[in-house]
Design a protein around this motif. Sequence first.
Motif, PDB file in Angstrom:
ATOM      1  N   ARG A 128       0.849  -1.191   0.000  1.00 31.08           N
ATOM      2  CA  ARG A 128       0.000   0.000   0.000  1.00 31.08           C
ATOM      3  C   ARG A 128       0.888   1.245   0.000  1.00 31.08           C
ATOM      4  O   ARG A 128       1.891   1.297   0.711  1.00 31.08           O
ATOM      5  CB  ARG A 128      -0.938   0.021   1.211  1.00 31.08           C
ATOM      6  N   SER A 187      -6.354  -0.105   9.692  1.00 33.95           N
ATOM      7  CA  SER A 187      -6.605  -0.383   8.282  1.00 33.95           C
ATOM      8  C   SER A 187      -5.300  -0.206   7.505  1.00 33.95           C
ATOM      9  O   SER A 187      -4.768   0.908   7.446  1.00 33.95           O
ATOM     10  CB  SER A 187      -7.670   0.561   7.724  1.00 33.95           C
ATOM     11  N   ASP A 211      -3.549   8.772   8.726  1.00 33.57           N
ATOM     12  CA  ASP A 211      -4.915   8.686   8.212  1.00 33.57           C
ATOM     13  C   ASP A 211      -4.857   9.111   6.749  1.00 33.57           C
ATOM     14  O   ASP A 211      -5.113  10.268   6.411  1.00 33.57           O
ATOM     15  CB  ASP A 211      -5.859   9.572   9.021  1.00 33.57           C
ATOM     16  N   GLU A 212      -4.492   8.184   5.882  1.00 29.77           N
ATOM     17  CA  GLU A 212      -4.227   8.488   4.478  1.00 29.77           C
ATOM     18  C   GLU A 212      -4.998   7.537   3.568  1.00 29.77           C
ATOM     19  O   GLU A 212      -5.420   6.452   3.995  1.00 29.77           O
ATOM     20  CB  GLU A 212      -2.731   8.384   4.176  1.00 29.77           C
ATOM     21  N   VAL A 213      -5.127   7.929   2.305  1.00 32.25           N
ATOM     22  CA  VAL A 213      -5.789   7.122   1.286  1.00 32.25           C
ATOM     23  C   VAL A 213      -4.788   6.817   0.187  1.00 32.25           C
ATOM     24  O   VAL A 213      -4.069   7.711  -0.280  1.00 32.25           O
ATOM     25  CB  VAL A 213      -7.020   7.845   0.702  1.00 32.25           C
ATOM     26  N   THR A 214      -4.719   5.554  -0.234  1.00 37.09           N
ATOM     27  CA  THR A 214      -3.753   5.142  -1.236  1.00 37.09           C
ATOM     28  C   THR A 214      -4.168   5.606  -2.632  1.00 37.09           C
ATOM     29  O   THR A 214      -5.311   5.958  -2.884  1.00 37.09           O
ATOM     30  CB  THR A 214      -3.589   3.614  -1.241  1.00 37.09           C
ATOM     31  N   PRO A 249      -8.072   3.636  -4.371  1.00 37.36           N
ATOM     32  CA  PRO A 249      -8.254   4.145  -3.012  1.00 37.36           C
ATOM     33  C   PRO A 249      -8.523   3.047  -1.984  1.00 37.36           C
ATOM     34  O   PRO A 249      -9.521   2.336  -2.054  1.00 37.36           O
ATOM     35  CB  PRO A 249      -9.458   5.078  -3.148  1.00 37.36           C
ATOM     36  N   THR A 250      -7.599   2.900  -1.044  1.00 41.10           N
ATOM     37  CA  THR A 250      -7.792   2.103   0.164  1.00 41.10           C
ATOM     38  C   THR A 250      -7.271   2.922   1.334  1.00 41.10           C
ATOM     39  O   THR A 250      -6.525   3.882   1.149  1.00 41.10           O
ATOM     40  CB  THR A 250      -7.053   0.758   0.101  1.00 41.10           C
ATOM     41  N   LYS A 251      -7.621   2.523   2.537  1.00 33.13           N
ATOM     42  CA  LYS A 251      -7.282   3.310   3.716  1.00 33.13           C
ATOM     43  C   LYS A 251      -6.009   2.804   4.369  1.00 33.13           C
ATOM     44  O   LYS A 251      -5.765   1.598   4.443  1.00 33.13           O
ATOM     45  CB  LYS A 251      -8.441   3.229   4.727  1.00 33.13           C
ATOM     46  N   LYS A 288      -4.664   3.614   8.125  1.00 31.80           N
ATOM     47  CA  LYS A 288      -4.984   4.344   9.346  1.00 31.80           C
ATOM     48  C   LYS A 288      -4.434   3.611  10.552  1.00 31.80           C
ATOM     49  O   LYS A 288      -4.585   2.391  10.670  1.00 31.80           O
ATOM     50  CB  LYS A 288      -6.503   4.520   9.489  1.00 31.80           C
TER      51      LYS A 288
END
Length: 303
Positions: free
Chosen positions: A67, A155, A104-107, A111-113, A115
């Motif tokens: 990720r 996550s 707390d980021e989004v790929t 988009p996946t989390k 966290k």
Amino acid sequence: DVAVAPNGYAWWYLDAFSDDGRYGVTIIGFIGSVFSPYYAKARQNGAAEPLNHCAMNVCLYGKSGHRWAMTERLPGAVARDTASFQVGPSSMTWDGDALTIRIDEVTNPLPTKIKGVVRLYPAALTDYEAVLDGQSLHRWRPLAPTARVEVELQSPGLRWSGDGYLDFNHGDEPLEDGFARWDWSRAPLKNGAAVLYDVECRNGEQRPLAIHIDKHGEVQSMDLPPPATLPRTLWLIRRGTRADAEGRAKVVRTLEDTPFYTRSKISSRLMGEAVTGMHESLCLDRFRSAWVQTLLPYRMPRK
């Protein structure tokens, strides 16, 4: 709260591998993101403000896959002082004993989390600083070359610990103005860690660096080990390192393979010990190319 010059940069870099070898993480907090296509474009018009181009880059490696997240954010989403650096919903905070990174980021591009919390506990801190170029415009500090890292993520659901590393880079001009390419690696030793830099400056000057930092933070120069070649990547990025004369270097796993940058887990021998560590090769000539700049926004969105 370090001052960052127009067109310059500062970044704090953490990496770690789990004790069982199955997982890895790298986290980089950027002021003036050196690989940002938006920052590169802004510099074409003169002096650009680095605080307009901040990001928290988070990479996870392991059996469940890879990720990668890096969202660039505007000054209104950035806050910093002597002990903390906030970038959007993610932050780095130093309390005197540990560096706590709340993620707390989004790929991207899918988009996946990502966290959770990562904590780094240094065995010792160093005050050593090395100048990487001939004009003293680019500087590097191995803040905590030996450390323990604890990873607790919601996550994806991950919990592990292992040996880690923390450093700091700070420059007063764009990275590609000072350098054509470099190879860097760090490896834990029985008493501390070894760090190697092989830097090719933009003017053609070669500036190799090899140091040993013991568990108490004492820094000593190493005899420069002989060069050791590594296989090129799928993007044909040249990789190299250094290793004891009687040993060889080997790529255990390529972690990142991009058109201008590669990160790898490697094994070799240093100071008479078999070691496994982190390695990177960076080609700034490739980074400068128009086709690479066109591709980068797909991996580095800007909010």
